[in-house]
Design an enzyme around this catalytic site. Sequence first.
Site, PDB file in Angstrom:
ATOM      1  N   HIS A   3      31.031 -16.764  72.104  1.00  0.00           N
ATOM      2  CA  HIS A   3      31.453 -16.837  70.548  1.00  0.00           C
ATOM      3  C   HIS A   3      33.195 -16.395  70.851  1.00  0.00           C
ATOM      4  O   HIS A   3      33.729 -16.273  69.778  1.00  0.00           O
ATOM      5  CB  HIS A   3      30.808 -15.899  69.676  1.00  0.00           C
ATOM      6  CG  HIS A   3      29.754 -16.534  69.117  1.00  0.00           C
ATOM      7  ND1 HIS A   3      28.493 -16.571  70.126  1.00  0.00           N
ATOM      8  CD2 HIS A   3      29.546 -16.816  67.936  1.00  0.00           C
ATOM      9  CE1 HIS A   3      27.744 -17.185  69.072  1.00  0.00           C
ATOM     10  NE2 HIS A   3      28.228 -17.274  67.950  1.00  0.00           N
ATOM     11  N   SER A  46      26.189 -21.651  68.902  1.00  0.00           N
ATOM     12  CA  SER A  46      25.629 -20.525  68.073  1.00  0.00           C
ATOM     13  C   SER A  46      24.143 -21.127  67.362  1.00  0.00           C
ATOM     14  O   SER A  46      23.380 -21.368  67.966  1.00  0.00           O
ATOM     15  CB  SER A  46      26.630 -20.232  66.888  1.00  0.00           C
ATOM     16  OG  SER A  46      26.315 -19.088  65.959  1.00  0.00           O
ATOM     17  N   GLU A  67      24.251 -16.724  75.982  1.00  0.00           N
ATOM     18  CA  GLU A  67      25.479 -15.888  75.137  1.00  0.00           C
ATOM     19  C   GLU A  67      24.768 -15.422  73.813  1.00  0.00           C
ATOM     20  O   GLU A  67      23.944 -15.879  73.135  1.00  0.00           O
ATOM     21  CB  GLU A  67      26.737 -16.604  75.043  1.00  0.00           C
ATOM     22  CG  GLU A  67      26.402 -18.126  74.320  1.00  0.00           C
ATOM     23  CD  GLU A  67      26.533 -17.722  72.746  1.00  0.00           C
ATOM     24  OE1 GLU A  67      27.288 -16.750  72.547  1.00  0.00           O
ATOM     25  OE2 GLU A  67      25.928 -18.423  72.043  1.00  0.00           O
TER      26      GLU A  67
END
Length: 304
Positions: free
Chosen positions: A270, A106, A200
């Site tokens: 995630h 992230s 992602e």
Amino acid sequence: MSLFHLIAPSGYCIKQHAALRGIQRLTDAGHQVNNVEVIARRCERFAGTETERLEDLNSLARLTTPNTIVLSVRGGYGASRLLADIDWQALVARQQHDPLLICGHSDFTAIQCGLLAQGNVITFSGPMLVANFGADELNAFTEHHFWLALRNKTFTIEWQGEGPTCQTEGTLWGGNLAMLISLIGTPWMPKIENGILVLEDINEHPFRVERMLLQLYHAGILPRQKAIILGSFSGSTPNDYDAGYNLESVYAFLRSRLSIPLITGLDFGHEQRTVTLPLGAHAILNNTQEGTQLTISGHPVLKM
């Protein structure tokens, strides 16, 4: 067992109970967890002041504990504020001997890209304390692939990918799509030629995913790769206005522009179910009608 050293360079840990559950789960498994005080820090929306969060990172250069896993508490936002003041030279020098196994994803992608750009430092894009180890139930797939990556000098990930038949190899790199976009034109964007780029994201509408991918394309980054692998894009549900436009539409449009393979379907991102990928390692990608294999090597591992 292993030693975990926690860092919190990004957002405040609003799920304190999950962080404590993650610590308990790791200690129950026989691991040692250090630097736990970082989970309670708060300054506005951040996990402490800039000085505190920066010290989490710069102090790693002075960390003397052997065989250590550095685990990010959570993502959110905050790493971008620190990039200009991180002592990259000291961290790179530290990683040249008895490297720390640094793991997160992230917002942490910014730190990972910086380390790769500044000194070819390999880090692991994988689970974090709160969202994964502190989940109501630790996902068995995620746990297996975490230790698979950290304990094996060579390992293979298999899945049923969508995309053209191909066999290629190169440096594996990438992470969170939005964070990579934020690094374009900065000293912390890796300049990887002929790599395998894995991406992602979370809570981005399909058109925003497409726009970011096109930015990488128009910036010349996608065409310079050997292949692109797309993981999960959580929370990207289309709405009525889209009239059938979805992530598959995005993938089809990108494939119409690219001359390199784009492979989708990897459990990476995630979601609770996610693989762990050493960014900066060597990877061999093989995609056939029978399935997809990604064999990875050249990364640091735990000394057993």
